[in-house]
Design a protein around this motif. Sequence first.
Motif, PDB file in Angstrom:
ATOM      1  N   GLY A 127      15.181  15.397  75.536  1.00 36.05           N
ATOM      2  CA  GLY A 127      16.131  15.078  74.480  1.00 36.05           C
ATOM      3  C   GLY A 127      15.522  14.041  73.548  1.00 36.05           C
ATOM      4  O   GLY A 127      14.985  13.032  73.996  1.00 36.05           O
ATOM      5  N   VAL A 128      15.601  14.311  72.253  1.00 42.66           N
ATOM      6  CA  VAL A 128      15.082  13.397  71.243  1.00 42.66           C
ATOM      7  C   VAL A 128      16.274  12.911  70.432  1.00 42.66           C
ATOM      8  O   VAL A 128      16.875  13.675  69.682  1.00 42.66           O
ATOM      9  CB  VAL A 128      14.031  14.084  70.330  1.00 42.66           C
ATOM     10  CG1 VAL A 128      13.511  13.101  69.283  1.00 42.66           C
ATOM     11  CG2 VAL A 128      12.886  14.659  71.153  1.00 42.66           C
ATOM     12  N   ASP A 129      16.634  11.650  70.640  1.00 40.07           N
ATOM     13  CA  ASP A 129      17.768  11.031  69.960  1.00 40.07           C
ATOM     14  C   ASP A 129      17.230  10.357  68.697  1.00 40.07           C
ATOM     15  O   ASP A 129      16.376   9.479  68.780  1.00 40.07           O
ATOM     16  CB  ASP A 129      18.422  10.007  70.878  1.00 40.07           C
ATOM     17  CG  ASP A 129      19.729   9.473  70.344  1.00 40.07           C
ATOM     18  OD1 ASP A 129      20.457  10.228  69.673  1.00 40.07           O
ATOM     19  OD2 ASP A 129      20.027   8.299  70.609  1.00 40.07           O
ATOM     20  N   ILE A 130      17.700  10.779  67.550  1.00 40.73           N
ATOM     21  CA  ILE A 130      17.243  10.224  66.275  1.00 40.73           C
ATOM     22  C   ILE A 130      18.381   9.370  65.735  1.00 40.73           C
ATOM     23  O   ILE A 130      19.498   9.857  65.558  1.00 40.73           O
ATOM     24  CB  ILE A 130      16.813  11.333  65.315  1.00 40.73           C
ATOM     25  CG1 ILE A 130      15.690  12.151  65.983  1.00 40.73           C
ATOM     26  CG2 ILE A 130      16.358  10.744  63.976  1.00 40.73           C
ATOM     27  CD1 ILE A 130      15.227  13.349  65.232  1.00 40.73           C
ATOM     28  N   VAL A 131      18.089   8.082  65.486  1.00 43.15           N
ATOM     29  CA  VAL A 131      19.152   7.117  65.277  1.00 43.15           C
ATOM     30  C   VAL A 131      18.830   6.126  64.156  1.00 43.15           C
ATOM     31  O   VAL A 131      17.678   5.781  63.936  1.00 43.15           O
ATOM     32  CB  VAL A 131      19.445   6.342  66.588  1.00 43.15           C
ATOM     33  CG1 VAL A 131      18.231   5.574  67.062  1.00 43.15           C
ATOM     34  CG2 VAL A 131      20.639   5.409  66.480  1.00 43.15           C
ATOM     35  N   THR A 132      19.895   5.723  63.469  1.00 41.56           N
ATOM     36  CA  THR A 132      19.880   4.536  62.632  1.00 41.56           C
ATOM     37  C   THR A 132      20.922   3.614  63.252  1.00 41.56           C
ATOM     38  O   THR A 132      22.066   4.018  63.449  1.00 41.56           O
ATOM     39  CB  THR A 132      20.241   4.867  61.170  1.00 41.56           C
ATOM     40  OG1 THR A 132      19.250   5.733  60.626  1.00 41.56           O
ATOM     41  CG2 THR A 132      20.330   3.607  60.329  1.00 41.56           C
TER      42      THR A 132
END
Length: 137
Positions: A127-132
């Motif tokens: 899982g690749v969580d892309i976050v700001t």
Amino acid sequence: MINWTNAQKGNNMKLNAGIITEKLQETKTFYTEVLDFGVSFENDFYLLLHTPNQSAEISFLQPNHPSQKPIFQTAFSGKGVYITIEVENVDKVYKKLLSKGVGIEIEIRDEPWGDRHFAIKDPNGIGVDIVTYTKPE
């Protein structure tokens, strides 16, 4: 217990997570074409990638390679690992990945603890969580 602060005076410590996988080419394509990572080093059994700004790296190793000791032989099973990629504008990245046809595992959303994020999955099941990060509500 090691006091890393004193043991590393004058030296920076870096972390490079590694995944053992049969899918080196699929992984390279995903990280370079979908997430714009660069290749730091590559040979027939090892792949070292870096983030676009070169602030972090991740590596991938072919399982059962004769150059490696048993601890680095067993392939990742595809469960129990995630990575987080922090970006300045998660909405922009989300739209870009949608336009590339990347499958979205978790749609973009705001969390009460202060994340605006979405998630995708790499070819290894990671899982690749892309976050700001934002301020909590």
